[in-house]
Design a protein around this motif. Structure first.
Motif, PDB file in Angstrom:
ATOM      1  N   GLN A 174      14.781 -28.011 -14.643  1.00 36.11           N
ATOM      2  CA  GLN A 174      14.204 -27.420 -15.905  1.00 36.11           C
ATOM      3  C   GLN A 174      13.626 -28.522 -17.181  1.00 36.11           C
ATOM      4  O   GLN A 174      12.845 -28.268 -17.484  1.00 36.11           O
ATOM      5  N   ILE A 175      14.425 -29.750 -16.649  1.00 27.58           N
ATOM      6  CA  ILE A 175      13.928 -30.856 -17.955  1.00 27.58           C
ATOM      7  C   ILE A 175      12.837 -31.604 -16.751  1.00 27.58           C
ATOM      8  O   ILE A 175      11.569 -32.527 -17.403  1.00 27.58           O
ATOM      9  N   SER A 176      12.659 -31.491 -15.383  1.00 21.42           N
ATOM     10  CA  SER A 176      11.258 -31.718 -14.728  1.00 21.42           C
ATOM     11  C   SER A 176      10.189 -30.800 -15.593  1.00 21.42           C
ATOM     12  O   SER A 176       9.293 -30.746 -15.826  1.00 21.42           O
ATOM     13  N   GLN A 177      10.666 -29.140 -14.643  1.00 18.18           N
ATOM     14  CA  GLN A 177       9.680 -27.742 -14.720  1.00 18.18           C
ATOM     15  C   GLN A 177       8.955 -27.782 -16.155  1.00 18.18           C
ATOM     16  O   GLN A 177       8.277 -27.912 -16.848  1.00 18.18           O
ATOM     17  N   ASP A 178      10.785 -27.929 -16.701  1.00 20.78           N
ATOM     18  CA  ASP A 178      10.494 -26.660 -18.568  1.00 20.78           C
ATOM     19  C   ASP A 178       9.929 -27.992 -19.000  1.00 20.78           C
ATOM     20  O   ASP A 178       8.996 -27.439 -20.000  1.00 20.78           O
ATOM     21  N   LEU A 179      10.217 -28.964 -19.249  1.00 15.07           N
ATOM     22  CA  LEU A 179      10.249 -29.528 -20.476  1.00 15.07           C
ATOM     23  C   LEU A 179       9.589 -30.327 -20.160  1.00 15.07           C
ATOM     24  O   LEU A 179       8.616 -31.223 -21.387  1.00 15.07           O
ATOM     25  N   CYS A 180       9.493 -31.725 -18.792  1.00 15.23           N
ATOM     26  CA  CYS A 180       8.285 -33.171 -19.406  1.00 15.23           C
ATOM     27  C   CYS A 180       7.207 -32.508 -18.908  1.00 15.23           C
ATOM     28  O   CYS A 180       5.961 -33.229 -19.642  1.00 15.23           O
ATOM     29  N   ILE A 181       7.030 -31.554 -17.812  1.00 13.01           N
ATOM     30  CA  ILE A 181       5.785 -31.012 -17.402  1.00 13.01           C
ATOM     31  C   ILE A 181       4.807 -30.803 -19.033  1.00 13.01           C
ATOM     32  O   ILE A 181       3.972 -30.888 -18.971  1.00 13.01           O
ATOM     33  N   ASN A 182       5.480 -29.608 -19.740  1.00  9.76           N
ATOM     34  CA  ASN A 182       4.727 -29.529 -20.937  1.00  9.76           C
ATOM     35  C   ASN A 182       4.874 -31.011 -22.153  1.00  9.76           C
ATOM     36  O   ASN A 182       4.279 -30.589 -23.017  1.00  9.76           O
ATOM     37  N   SER A 183       5.291 -31.903 -21.723  1.00  9.61           N
ATOM     38  CA  SER A 183       6.122 -32.395 -22.536  1.00  9.61           C
ATOM     39  C   SER A 183       6.366 -32.409 -24.582  1.00  9.61           C
ATOM     40  O   SER A 183       5.591 -32.720 -25.365  1.00  9.61           O
ATOM     41  N   ASN A 184       7.210 -30.989 -24.362  1.00  7.72           N
ATOM     42  CA  ASN A 184       7.808 -30.385 -25.296  1.00  7.72           C
ATOM     43  C   ASN A 184       9.001 -31.237 -26.240  1.00  7.72           C
ATOM     44  O   ASN A 184       9.664 -32.053 -25.587  1.00  7.72           O
ATOM     45  N   PRO A 185       9.355 -31.510 -27.414  1.00 12.12           N
ATOM     46  CA  PRO A 185       9.456 -32.493 -28.140  1.00 12.12           C
ATOM     47  C   PRO A 185      11.227 -32.579 -28.382  1.00 12.12           C
ATOM     48  O   PRO A 185      11.275 -31.723 -29.073  1.00 12.12           O
ATOM     49  N   VAL A 186      11.710 -31.940 -27.380  1.00  8.25           N
ATOM     50  CA  VAL A 186      12.742 -31.971 -27.579  1.00  8.25           C
ATOM     51  C   VAL A 186      14.168 -33.582 -27.355  1.00  8.25           C
ATOM     52  O   VAL A 186      13.483 -34.685 -26.805  1.00  8.25           O
ATOM     53  N   THR A 187      14.913 -33.232 -28.519  1.00 13.40           N
ATOM     54  CA  THR A 187      16.574 -34.642 -28.678  1.00 13.40           C
ATOM     55  C   THR A 187      17.015 -34.174 -27.241  1.00 13.40           C
ATOM     56  O   THR A 187      17.872 -33.412 -27.484  1.00 13.40           O
ATOM     57  N   ILE A 188      17.372 -34.976 -26.231  1.00  9.31           N
ATOM     58  CA  ILE A 188      18.533 -34.682 -25.839  1.00  9.31           C
ATOM     59  C   ILE A 188      19.856 -36.220 -26.208  1.00  9.31           C
ATOM     60  O   ILE A 188      19.155 -37.159 -25.397  1.00  9.31           O
ATOM     61  N   ILE A 189      21.059 -35.734 -26.444  1.00  7.27           N
ATOM     62  CA  ILE A 189      21.824 -36.576 -26.348  1.00  7.27           C
ATOM     63  C   ILE A 189      22.816 -36.591 -25.058  1.00  7.27           C
ATOM     64  O   ILE A 189      23.317 -35.594 -24.971  1.00  7.27           O
ATOM     65  N   VAL A 190      22.867 -38.319 -24.347  1.00 10.13           N
ATOM     66  CA  VAL A 190      23.730 -37.312 -23.191  1.00 10.13           C
ATOM     67  C   VAL A 190      25.171 -38.456 -23.132  1.00 10.13           C
ATOM     68  O   VAL A 190      25.348 -40.023 -23.954  1.00 10.13           O
ATOM     69  N   PHE A 191      25.905 -37.614 -23.401  1.00  9.31           N
ATOM     70  CA  PHE A 191      27.215 -38.092 -23.737  1.00  9.31           C
ATOM     71  C   PHE A 191      28.331 -38.885 -22.099  1.00  9.31           C
ATOM     72  O   PHE A 191      27.648 -38.509 -21.199  1.00  9.31           O
TER      73      PHE A 191
END
Length: 396
Positions: A174-191
Motif C-alpha cells: 500500500q505504501i508503494s502502490q496506493d501512496l507513493c505512486i500517487n504522491s499523496n501527502p501523508v505523514t507516517i511516523i515510524v516508532f
C-alpha cells in the motif's frame, strides 16, 4: 461481537456464510474445553473455524481490570503490579501526542490513524477522548491504514499514521502502490525503529530503512533531536507534494536548543554540523550522536578534526556535498541504526565507487535477532567509537 454474545448461535454468521464449519468455544481459558474442541476437529477433511473466546489477563486482577495498559509490559512486581523499571523525563510518545492534539484543535482536517496500537504515538484513552473523531483506529490492518490515509490526503485532509517499524512490512504494497505512486501527502511516523527498541524476533525495528528508502517518491527523514523531529513533522503536515515518513530517534529524547530548521523542500541536502578534514562522518538519525563521539575519539587518538554530517534524508544522496568531501577527505564513515544490506551507507559507497575515497559502512548485519543485549550486538557489528577508530587507523 454478535457471535460472542450469543455463544456462537447467531444466524448472522460470517464463517458459515462462507461455507465453513464453525465451532464455538465460550471459555478459551479452560484447557479442557480447548482440548475437547480440538479433538472434535483434528481429523476433519475440510476447512473449519474454531472461534475461541479468551479473557485478556486471565488470572491476574490488575491485567483483567486494565487490559490496554497490560497489553504489553516490562518486568513487574507481581504483588503490586508496579514496573521494575522507571522512566523519567520526556518521551517521543508524549512529544508527539501533545503536538498532534494542538494541531487537531486548530485544524479539523488533521487526523491521526493507528492500526490497533493507539498508544504508539501517545494516544492513551484520555487523549483519544480529546481527539474524538479525528482519531481513527482501523484495528490490526496496517494495509487499510495506509490506503485510508492516502485517500484522505488526496481529498485534502492531513492524515498522520503512527506505526511501529516492525509492522511496516505488512503494508509495503500500500505504501508503494496506493501512496507513493500517487504522491499523496501523508505523514507516517515510524516508532521503535532502532536496535535499542523491542528485541524479540517478531518485533525488530531494524529493517525499515532498507524497506522504505528504495520506494520512489517517498521522503524518509531521520531526525537527530527533539527540535529537528518536531520541525520535520511540522513541514510534512504543511506541504502537499510528497508522502513523508519520519524515523523517530531510538536513543531517547535528545534536545538541541541551538537547532536551526533547514528548508526541507530542498530535498536531499545534508547538513554539515562540524567542519573538518581527512575524515568525514555521516551519522544518520539515532546514530548521529555516535558520530559525534567517533569524531571526538578520532581527535583524541589521531589529532584529526573530522567533519561531522547530519544526512537528514534517508531516501537520497547529496551528490554536491559528497563530491566536495572527496576533495579534502580520504575516509568517509557512515553510521545507520539498521541493517546494512540495501541501506543508507551502501548508497554513499556506491557514489564513491570510482574515487579514491575509502568508505566504511557501519550498521547491523542482516539477520534475525531474538532477545538480544544491544551492547553485545553493537560490539559484534563494530559500532563502538573505539572499534571504528581502530578500523580506520591504516587509512588516515
Amino acid at each position: 461481537k454478535l457471535l460472542r454474545d450469543t455463544d456462537g448461535k447467531a444466524e448472522c454468521n460470517l464463517f458459515k456464510a462462507m461455507g465453513l464449519d464453525y465451532v464455538f468455544v465460550k471459555d478459551g481459558n479452560d484447557i479442557e474445553q480447548l482440548i475437547s474442541a480440538f479433538e472434535s476437529v483434528k481429523d476433519i477433511d475440510h476447512p473449519v473455524v474454531v472461534h475461541i473466546c479468551t479473557q485478556k489477563g486471565k488470572g491476574y486482577a490488575p491485567a483483567e481490570k486494565d487490559k490496554e495498559n497490560w497489553h504489553w509490559c516490562m518486568p513487574f512486581d507481581i504483588e503490586t503490579g508496579r514496573s521494575k523499571f522507571e522512566f523519567d523525563g520526556e518521551s517521543y510518545d508524549d512529544i508527539t501526542v501533545n503536538y498532534l492534539l494542538e494541531k487537531m484543535k486548530n485544524d479539523k482536517s488533521v487526523a491521526v490513524i493507528t492500526s490497533g496500537t493507539p498508544t504508539v504515538a501517545g494516544f492513551t484513552k484520555d487523549k483519544r477522548d480529546i481527539a474524538g473523531k479525528q482519531f481513527i483506529d482501523v484495528g490490526i490492518a496496517e494495509e487499510h491504514a495506509v490506503a485510508l490515509a492516502s485517500g484522505m490526503a488526496k481529498n485534502g485532509a492531513k492524515p498522520v499514521y503512527g506505526v511501529y517499524s516492525s509492522f511496516i512490512q505488512r503494508t509495503y504494497d500500500q505504501i508503494s502502490q496506493d501512496l507513493c505512486i500517487n504522491s499523496n501527502p501523508v505523514t507516517i511516523i515510524v516508532f521503535a525503529a532502532t536496535v535499542f527498541g523491542m528485541n524479540d524476533v517478531t518485533h525488530l525495528g531494524i529493517y525499515d530503512i532498507a524497506m522504505l528508502s528504495n520506494i520512489p517518491n517517498l521522503v524518509y527523514l531521520a531526525p537527530t533531536c527533539k527540535e529537528e523531529y518536531l520541525a520535520m513533522v511540522e513541514w510534512s503536515m504543511s506541504q502537499r507534494k510528497y508522502p513523508v515518513a519520519i524515523r523517530v530517534p531510538g536513543n531517547g529524547v535528545v534536545s538541541n536548543p541551538n537547532y536551526k530548521p533547514i528548508d526541507f523542500d530542498n530535498l536531499n541536502k545534508y547538513s554539515v554540523t562540524k567542519e573538518g578534514g581527512k575524515v568525514a562522518i555521516l551519522g544518520l538519525g539515532t546514530f548521529y550522536q555516535l558520530g559525534e563521539s567517533v569524531a571526538d575519539e578520532i581527535k583524541k587518538q589521531y589529532g584529526i578534526d573530522a567533519t561531522v554530517v547530519n544526512p537528514v534524508y534517508i531516501t537520497g544522496t547529496d551528490e554536491v556535498l559528497l563530491a566536495e568531501l572527496a576533495k579534502t577527505h580520504d575516509v568517509v564513515i557512515t553510521l545507520e541504526d539498521g541493517i546494512l544490506n540495501g541501506g543508507f551507507g551502501e548508497k554513499i559507497a556506491r557514489f564513491y565507487g570510482k574515487s579514491d575515497v575509502k568508505v566504511f559502512n557501519y550498521g547491523l548485519k542482516k539477520e534475525f535477532l531474538d532477545r538480544y543485549d544491544y551492547n553485545e550486538v553493537l560490539a559484534e557489528n563494530h559500532l563502538t567509537k573505539e572499534q571504528i577508530c581502530e578500523d580506520i587507523k591504516d587509512f588516515i
